[in-house]
Motif scaffolding. Structure first.
Motif, PDB file in Angstrom:
ATOM      1  N   UNK A  15      41.219  35.032  48.228  1.00  0.00           N
ATOM      2  CA  UNK A  15      42.455  34.467  47.697  1.00  0.00           C
ATOM      3  C   UNK A  15      42.684  34.985  46.284  1.00  0.00           C
ATOM      4  N   UNK A  16      41.662  34.858  45.436  1.00  0.00           N
ATOM      5  CA  UNK A  16      41.793  35.361  44.064  1.00  0.00           C
ATOM      6  C   UNK A  16      40.431  35.438  43.403  1.00  0.00           C
ATOM      7  N   UNK A  17      40.390  36.210  42.329  1.00  0.00           N
ATOM      8  CA  UNK A  17      39.207  36.295  41.490  1.00  0.00           C
ATOM      9  C   UNK A  17      39.428  35.369  40.301  1.00  0.00           C
ATOM     10  N   UNK A  34      42.218  40.921  46.320  1.00  0.00           N
ATOM     11  CA  UNK A  34      42.718  39.719  47.012  1.00  0.00           C
ATOM     12  C   UNK A  34      43.535  40.096  48.247  1.00  0.00           C
ATOM     13  N   UNK A  35      43.332  39.336  49.315  1.00  0.00           N
ATOM     14  CA  UNK A  35      43.976  39.621  50.591  1.00  0.00           C
ATOM     15  C   UNK A  35      43.037  40.298  51.574  1.00  0.00           C
ATOM     16  N   UNK A  36      41.972  40.921  51.077  1.00  0.00           N
ATOM     17  CA  UNK A  36      40.991  41.582  51.945  1.00  0.00           C
ATOM     18  C   UNK A  36      40.093  40.555  52.620  1.00  0.00           C
ATOM     19  N   UNK A  37      39.547  40.939  53.779  1.00  0.00           N
ATOM     20  CA  UNK A  37      38.590  40.093  54.481  1.00  0.00           C
ATOM     21  C   UNK A  37      37.181  40.583  54.228  1.00  0.00           C
ATOM     22  N   UNK A  67      29.519  35.860  43.177  1.00  0.00           N
ATOM     23  CA  UNK A  67      30.213  35.366  44.357  1.00  0.00           C
ATOM     24  C   UNK A  67      30.855  34.003  44.111  1.00  0.00           C
ATOM     25  N   UNK A  68      30.355  33.253  43.145  1.00  0.00           N
ATOM     26  CA  UNK A  68      30.938  31.955  42.803  1.00  0.00           C
ATOM     27  C   UNK A  68      32.272  32.108  42.081  1.00  0.00           C
ATOM     28  N   UNK A  69      32.610  33.308  41.648  1.00  0.00           N
ATOM     29  CA  UNK A  69      33.869  33.561  40.932  1.00  0.00           C
ATOM     30  C   UNK A  69      34.982  34.062  41.860  1.00  0.00           C
TER      31      UNK A  69
END
Length: 73
Positions: A15-17, A34-37, A67-69
């Motif tokens: 969704x976002x960073x 963002x937008x990638x799977x 990864x938490x970001x």
């Protein structure tokens, strides 16, 4: 939800960073936006690093704190 909390084998969409320049720079330099799977391929026994699959055959790893970001759905 953040990427670090996704279980192994699940696929999610970015969704976002969150605002942390180093992680944004690392991911965008690899073509992850963002937008990638992403698929969570595996996690080390202590939770870091976490290994991901991006697109068909691109694999990479991130530290848990990185990864938490990353917000995903």
């Amino acid at each position: 939800m953040v990427l670090a909390n996704i279980k192994t084998g699940k696929t999610v969409k970015i969704v976002k960073f969150r605002d942390e320049l180093e992680t944004k720079a690392i991911l965008t330099s690899m073509g992850v936006i963002p937008g990638d799977e992403l698929e969570v391929v595996s996690k080390s026994p202590f939770g870091s690093p976490i290994f991901f699959k991006h697109n068909l055959n691109n694999f990479f790893a991130l530290r848990r704190n990185q990864a938490e970001l990353i917000e995903v759905e």
